[in-house]
Design a protein around this motif. Structure first.
Motif, PDB file in Angstrom:
ATOM      1  N   ASP A 193      66.282 -94.065 -56.305  1.00 16.35           N
ATOM      2  CA  ASP A 193      65.411 -93.303 -57.205  1.00 16.35           C
ATOM      3  C   ASP A 193      63.965 -93.350 -56.719  1.00 16.35           C
ATOM      4  O   ASP A 193      63.258 -92.339 -56.738  1.00 16.35           O
ATOM      5  N   GLY A 194      63.547 -94.499 -56.274  1.00 17.39           N
ATOM      6  CA  GLY A 194      62.186 -94.635 -55.759  1.00 17.39           C
ATOM      7  C   GLY A 194      61.980 -93.836 -54.489  1.00 17.39           C
ATOM      8  O   GLY A 194      60.937 -93.198 -54.303  1.00 17.39           O
ATOM      9  N   ALA A 195      62.963 -93.841 -53.612  1.00 15.01           N
ATOM     10  CA  ALA A 195      62.862 -93.076 -52.370  1.00 15.01           C
ATOM     11  C   ALA A 195      62.821 -91.582 -52.657  1.00 15.01           C
ATOM     12  O   ALA A 195      62.061 -90.840 -52.029  1.00 15.01           O
ATOM     13  N   GLN A 196      63.615 -91.149 -53.612  1.00 11.05           N
ATOM     14  CA  GLN A 196      63.625 -89.734 -53.979  1.00 11.05           C
ATOM     15  C   GLN A 196      62.273 -89.325 -54.579  1.00 11.05           C
ATOM     16  O   GLN A 196      61.742 -88.267 -54.254  1.00 11.05           O
ATOM     17  N   ARG A 197      61.728 -90.166 -55.415  1.00 10.52           N
ATOM     18  CA  ARG A 197      60.421 -89.874 -56.020  1.00 10.52           C
ATOM     19  C   ARG A 197      59.330 -89.831 -54.955  1.00 10.52           C
ATOM     20  O   ARG A 197      58.457 -88.962 -54.978  1.00 10.52           O
TER      21      ARG A 197
ATOM     22  N   GLY B 169      57.100 -86.552 -53.854  1.00 11.97           N
ATOM     23  CA  GLY B 169      55.642 -86.638 -53.867  1.00 11.97           C
ATOM     24  C   GLY B 169      55.035 -86.224 -52.536  1.00 11.97           C
ATOM     25  O   GLY B 169      54.047 -85.488 -52.495  1.00 11.97           O
ATOM     26  N   ILE B 170      55.636 -86.680 -51.452  1.00 12.90           N
ATOM     27  CA  ILE B 170      55.140 -86.308 -50.120  1.00 12.90           C
ATOM     28  C   ILE B 170      55.307 -84.812 -49.884  1.00 12.90           C
ATOM     29  O   ILE B 170      54.392 -84.137 -49.398  1.00 12.90           O
ATOM     30  N   ALA B 171      56.454 -84.268 -50.239  1.00  7.14           N
ATOM     31  CA  ALA B 171      56.697 -82.834 -50.062  1.00  7.14           C
ATOM     32  C   ALA B 171      55.706 -82.011 -50.889  1.00  7.14           C
ATOM     33  O   ALA B 171      55.180 -81.005 -50.415  1.00  7.14           O
ATOM     34  N   ALA B 172      55.449 -82.432 -52.110  1.00  9.51           N
ATOM     35  CA  ALA B 172      54.494 -81.725 -52.962  1.00  9.51           C
ATOM     36  C   ALA B 172      53.091 -81.771 -52.365  1.00  9.51           C
ATOM     37  O   ALA B 172      52.366 -80.769 -52.376  1.00  9.51           O
ATOM     38  N   MET B 173      52.702 -82.915 -51.827  1.00  6.62           N
ATOM     39  CA  MET B 173      51.378 -83.040 -51.222  1.00  6.62           C
ATOM     40  C   MET B 173      51.256 -82.155 -49.973  1.00  6.62           C
ATOM     41  O   MET B 173      50.223 -81.509 -49.762  1.00  6.62           O
TER      42      MET B 173
ATOM     43  N   ALA C 164      48.752 -78.992 -49.602  1.00  8.58           N
ATOM     44  CA  ALA C 164      47.750 -78.955 -48.532  1.00  8.58           C
ATOM     45  C   ALA C 164      47.733 -77.597 -47.837  1.00  8.58           C
ATOM     46  O   ALA C 164      46.685 -77.162 -47.359  1.00  8.58           O
ATOM     47  N   ASP C 165      48.872 -76.908 -47.798  1.00  2.06           N
ATOM     48  CA  ASP C 165      48.969 -75.592 -47.157  1.00  2.06           C
ATOM     49  C   ASP C 165      49.120 -74.469 -48.176  1.00  2.06           C
ATOM     50  O   ASP C 165      49.602 -73.379 -47.850  1.00  2.06           O
ATOM     51  N   ARG C 166      48.694 -74.713 -49.386  1.00  2.00           N
ATOM     52  CA  ARG C 166      48.876 -73.755 -50.481  1.00  2.00           C
ATOM     53  C   ARG C 166      48.315 -72.375 -50.146  1.00  2.00           C
ATOM     54  O   ARG C 166      48.964 -71.357 -50.367  1.00  2.00           O
TER      55      ARG C 166
END
Length: 50
Positions: A6-10, A14-18, A22-24
């Motif tokens: 669960d922690g790894a998925q979270r 989070g990394i994917a969202a960041m 960043a390239d929004r």
């Protein structure tokens, strides 16, 4: 550790969202520049037609 997956998925989310954020502007520009229709209307066929 029972909750490690669960922690790894979270963390991965989070990394994917960041990275996406960043390239929004680039992603939005690509979306606006898209000029080819995805659906043309001829994709749908009448299932009851011979």
């Amino acid at each position: 550790m029972p909750a490690i997956s669960d922690g790894a998925q979270r963390l991965a989310r989070g990394i994917a969202a960041m990275l996406f954020d960043a390239d929004r502007d680039r992603h939005f520009a690509a979306l606006e520049a898209f000029d080819r229709a995805e659906l043309l209307g001829d994709e749908w066929r009448d299932a009851d037609a011979p």
